[in-house]
Motif scaffolding. Structure first.
Motif, mmCIF file in Angstrom:
data_model
loop_
_atom_site.group_PDB
_atom_site.id
_atom_site.type_symbol
_atom_site.label_atom_id
_atom_site.label_comp_id
_atom_site.label_asym_id
_atom_site.label_seq_id
_atom_site.Cartn_x
_atom_site.Cartn_y
_atom_site.Cartn_z
ATOM 1 N N ASN A 40 0.815 -1.211 0.000
ATOM 2 C CA ASN A 40 0.000 0.000 0.000
ATOM 3 C C ASN A 40 0.848 1.260 0.000
ATOM 4 N N TRP A 102 -10.474 -12.288 -10.967
ATOM 5 C CA TRP A 102 -11.653 -11.503 -10.601
ATOM 6 C C TRP A 102 -11.249 -10.170 -9.970
ATOM 7 N N ALA A 103 -10.181 -10.151 -9.202
ATOM 8 C CA ALA A 103 -9.741 -8.907 -8.559
ATOM 9 C C ALA A 103 -9.406 -7.848 -9.601
ATOM 10 N N GLY A 104 -8.796 -8.262 -10.704
ATOM 11 C CA GLY A 104 -8.490 -7.313 -11.770
ATOM 12 C C GLY A 104 -9.752 -6.707 -12.363
ATOM 13 N N ALA A 106 -12.757 -6.630 -10.882
ATOM 14 C CA ALA A 106 -13.454 -5.878 -9.838
ATOM 15 C C ALA A 106 -12.814 -4.510 -9.636
ATOM 16 N N TYR A 107 -11.518 -4.419 -9.849
ATOM 17 C CA TYR A 107 -10.824 -3.137 -9.682
ATOM 18 C C TYR A 107 -11.056 -2.219 -10.886
ATOM 19 N N MET A 108 -10.954 -2.772 -12.096
ATOM 20 C CA MET A 108 -10.999 -1.945 -13.298
ATOM 21 C C MET A 108 -12.408 -1.681 -13.822
ATOM 22 N N PHE A 111 -14.212 1.771 -13.202
ATOM 23 C CA PHE A 111 -13.629 2.858 -13.991
ATOM 24 C C PHE A 111 -14.068 2.765 -15.444
ATOM 25 N N TYR A 112 -14.040 1.557 -15.975
ATOM 26 C CA TYR A 112 -14.439 1.349 -17.370
ATOM 27 C C TYR A 112 -15.904 1.718 -17.574
#
Length: 175
Positions: A40, A102-104, A106-108, A111-112
């Motif tokens: 972090n 899935w984390a990728g 869920a993160y992007m 924004f998309y």
């Protein structure tokens, strides 16, 4: 809750009182906390920061400590003997791969959907919630499928569908 009440059987605790593995819990919390702190803060304070190095050092020291403690504990938080079963190891690795993928998304995806496609926050949230609804619907179905097909076949098909979905996501544009 209703399904749990209907499906799960009532079990009684063993007569002896199990003691919680406090030292193992502290080692686990310290290792995960140190790792997350280092990751972090890396972008904010840089690689040479004492906070980053301290968090990384805590993780490097406490992860092996946690493993050693779990091997010796009478009632471990994580019974490492489970990893001696090949099916368990493969299942854990499959889950890790799925959740990393899935984390990728869920993160992007927010924004998309919001910045790339101009969706409102509510619409983007509704679309993202559909993934969880489909998992909720699909989980019992996949459980029933394993009665007719092998767990290996069902898992392989599910991971292939996930890979196809991720490939489809990678091909999306703003139009």
């Amino acid at each position: 809750a209703l399904m749990a009440w209907w499906v799960l059987r009532d079990t009684r605790m063993a007569t002896g009182r199990a003691r919680p593995d406090i030292v193992g819990a502290v080692a686990l919390f310290g290792s995960v906390g140190g790792f997350l702190l280092a990751v972090n803060q890396l972008g904010r304070v840089g690689f040479g920061s004492a906070v980053v190095w301290g968090g990384a050092a805590a993780a490097v020291v406490l992860i092996p400590t946690f493993v050693v403690l779990q091997r010796r504990a009478a009632h471990p938080l994580l019974d490492l003997k489970l990893f001696s079963f090949p099916r368990f190891r493969v299942a854990i690795l499959s889950l890790m791969g799925f959740f990393l993928a899935w984390a990728g998304i869920a993160y992007m995806a927010p924004f998309y959907l919001q910045q790339g496609l101009g969706f409102s926050t509510a619409k983007a949230g509704f679309l993202l919630a559909s993934f969880h609804v489909m998992r909720m619907v699909g989980s019992p179905i996949s459980g029933m499928l394993t009665m007719w097909l092998s767990a290996r076949t069902v898992t392989t098909l599910a991971l292939l569908l996930t890979a196809a979905g991720l490939l489809a996501f990678s091909r999306l544009g703003t139009s």
